[in-house]
Scaffold this active site. Structure first.
Site, short mmCIF file in Angstrom:
data_model
loop_
_atom_site.label_atom_id
_atom_site.label_comp_id
_atom_site.label_asym_id
_atom_site.label_seq_id
_atom_site.Cartn_x
_atom_site.Cartn_y
_atom_site.Cartn_z
N CYS A 166 -54.35 -39.68 -26.03
CA CYS A 166 -54.28 -40.63 -24.92
C CYS A 166 -53.62 -41.92 -25.36
CB CYS A 166 -55.68 -40.92 -24.40
SG CYS A 166 -56.53 -39.50 -23.69
N GLU A 208 -62.91 -42.59 -20.25
CA GLU A 208 -61.71 -42.86 -21.04
C GLU A 208 -60.71 -41.78 -20.69
OE1 GLU A 208 -58.88 -42.32 -23.38
OE2 GLU A 208 -60.32 -41.78 -24.93
#
Length: 455
Positions: free
Chosen positions: A262, A228
Site C-alpha cells: 500500500c 488501512e
C-alpha cells in the site's frame, strides 16, 4: 474463495483447508469471551513477558516463517526474513512501552482527583491481507494484546498456514488459551462476526471495497473500526535533489514486496529539468533487476500473489497505454514460465487528468510524470482519492517545508522511502482509511478512554 496454499511461483495447490462452520465459529467466540474475563486482569509485566517470548520465537525460527510466507504469497525470501525480524521488533517495542502508554493520566480539575484511565474493550477482530502476512498481524496483535484485549484473526484466504503459524507462536509464547485465535473463514462471514455482541471492534488492512464493507457492517452495530486501505503514493523529485540517491530509493520503493504494498511509491513526479536523467537512471535500475524464484536469495522480484492480481495489473497497464502512455520497459506478463510473474515496468506520458493516472497499481509498475515546478508537483501528488504516504526529495529548506505542509497524506518522508516504524503512527486520510496503527496512537485505538473524577 477457497482457503488454500497455492504457490504463486508455480500455480501448484499445496494444501487446502475446510472453513470453520457456524458451530465452530461460535465456540471460538465463546472461548474469546471467557479468555478476556481472565486476561484483562493480567498485569503488564505478564503480558510483556509473553510478548517478548513471542519475539524470541520469531527470531529463532525466522528462516522457517520466511519460507512459509514466500511459499504462500511469493515475496523474495530475503524480504520475508526481514519481515519476521520486524515482527519481533514490534513485539519488543510494545512489551517495553505499553505500560507507559496506558498509564493513568492525571488532570487538574475542580475534583480532588481527576484522571484518564485506559481499559481494554474485549475481542477485537482483525481482517488482514496477504501481502505482509506476518507483519500486518503482529502490528495489530502486539498493541492489542498488551492493552488487555483478545484478538480474532480473519486472515486472507491464500495465506492460511501463515495465519495458523501466528496463532501457534502466541500460544507457545505463553499467552492463555483463547487470547489470540485464527478463524479460517471466508470474507462473507465478517458481517456476521461484527453483528455478534462478543466482538467489540475491528481493524482491517486491505482494499477500498473490503474496507467499505467492514465499515458498513460495523456502522450498523455502532462498533469502532480502524481501516488501512489502498494508496497511490507519490514520489516527488525536485531539481535540488540528490538524483542518484533518489533513483536507488525509487527502485526499492516501487519493487518492495514485488510491488504489492500500500505504501509503495507508485507515481513518480519529477521536475522537468532533471527528468531525462532520472528516467535514464531509473530505467537502468529496472533493467538490472533479477526476476525469478523467490526462494533464491539473489532474486529481486518474485511472482504476484494470485493470477487475478496479475490479470488486473495487466489490464491497468493496457488502459494506461490506451490513454496515451508509453512503455519504456516491461508491460507484458512473463509467459515463458509458470507462475504469476510480471516484469519491472515503467510507463511515461500518461495524461495527468486521465482516470488511470489516479488508480493504484498493485505490482511492479512505475508511472513517471514530468512537472515544471513544485506547485505542479504538489498539485499532481494530491490529485488522487488516496492519501496514505508520500516521499519527496529536495535539499531546499523552503521546498521541504511546503512539501511537508501541503501534501495530503498520513505520512510524508523527505529524502527517504515511506516505511512503517513501531515508534511512529501509521495510517492514511481520504480513501486510504482512518485511524492509526503503531506508536502510542495505535495502542489507544482499541481501549476505553475512561474519565474518572473524584471528590
Amino acid at each position: 474463495m477457497a482457503i488454500a496454499t497455492i504457490n504463486p511461483a508455480t500455480g501448484e495447490t499445496l494444501k487446502t483447508f475446510e472453513p470453520l462452520n457456524d458451530v465452530e465459529i461460535a465456540a471460538k467466540l465463546d472461548l474469546a469471551g471467557l479468555a478476556f474475563e481472565h486476561y484483562r486482569q493480567t498485569s503488564f509485566v505478564e503480558r510483556s513477558h509473553w510478548l517478548k517470548a513471542a519475539a524470541d520465537i520469531l527470531e529463532q525460527e525466522k528462516a522457517e516463517f520466511a519460507k512459509l510466507m514466500t511459499l504462500e504469497m511469493g515475496k523474495p525470501i530475503s524480504a520475508a526474513i526481514a519481515e519476521t525480524e520486524k515482527c519481533a521488533l514490534v513485539c519488543r517495542y510494545y512489551a517495553e512501552h505499553a505500560a507507559g502508554f496506558l498509564a493513568d493520566v492525571s488532570v487538574k480539575t475542580d475534583g480532588s482527583n481527576s484522571f484518564v484511565r485506559y481499559q481494554p474493550l474485549g475481542a477485537i477482530l482483525a481482517v488482514m491481507p496477504w501481502n505482509f502476512p506476518f507483519w500486518q498481524v503482529f502490528r495489530f496483535a502486539a498493541p492489542t494484546l498488551m492493552a488487555g484485549n483478545v484478538g480474532l484473526l480473519k486472515h486472507a484466504s491464500n495465506v492460511p498456514q501463515c495465519a495458523l503459524a501466528i496463532e501457534d507462536i502466541l500460544q507457545r509464547a505463553g499467552f492463555p488459551q483463547g487470547v489470540f485465535q485464527t478463524l479460517l473463514i471466508g470474507a462473507a462471514k465478517v458481517a456476521d462476526l461484527m453483528a455478534d455482541d462478543r466482538v467489540k471492534a475491528a481493524t482491517l488492512t486491505g482494499s477500498e471495497p473490503a474496507g467499505a464493507s467492514l465499515a458498513a457492517a460495523s456502522g450498523k452495530q455502532l462498533k469502532k473500526t480502524v481501516l488501512e486501505l489502498g494508496g497511490s503514493d507519490p514520489f516527488i523529485v525536485l531539481e535540488s535533489a540528490d538524483i542518484e540517491a533518489a533513483v536507488v530509493a525509487a527502485t526499492t520503493a516501487r519493487m518492495l514486496n514485488n510491488g504489492q504494498s500500500c505504501i509503495a511509491a507508485k507515481r513518480f513526479i519529477v521536475a522537468e529539468a532533471i527528468a531525462d536523467k532520472f528516467e535514464k537512471l531509473l530505467l537502468d535500475k529496472f533493467l538490472a533487476l533479477k526476476v525469478g524464484d523467490p526462494m533464491q536469495p539473489d532474486t529481486d522480484l518474485g511472482p504476484l500473489a494470485t493470477p487475478d492480481i496479475l490479470q488486473d495489473l495487466h489490464q491497468q497497464v493496457q488502459a494506461a497505454v490506451a490513454s496515451g502512455g508509453k512503455v519504456l520497459t516491461g508491460g507484458q506478463p512473463l509467459g515463458d514460465r509458470p507462475g504469476n510473474f510480471y516484469p519491472p515496468t515503467i510507463i511515461t506520458d500518461i495524461p495527468q487528468d486521465s482516470p488511470i493516472a489516479q488508480e493504484e497499481f498493485f505490482g511492479p509498475v512505475a508511472l513517471l510524470f514530468r512537472v515544471p515546478d513544485i506547485d505542479a508537483a504538489i498539485k499532481l501528488a494530491n490529485a488522487t482519492p488516496f492519501g496514505l504516504g508520500a516521499s519527496a526529495w529536495t535539499t531546499n529548506d523552503q521546498e521541504r517545508d511546503r512539501l511537508i505542509t501541503e501534501i495530503e497524506a498520513g505520512a510524508v518522508f523527505i529524502n527517504g522511502l515511506v516505511k512503517s516504524d513501531p515508534r511512529l503512527p501509521f495510517g492514511g486520510i481520504k480513501r486510504s482509511g482512518y485511524g492509526r496503527e503503531l506508536s502510542i496512537q495505535g495502542i489507544h485505538e482499541f481501549v476505553n478512554v475512561k474519565t474518572v473524577w473524584v471528590k
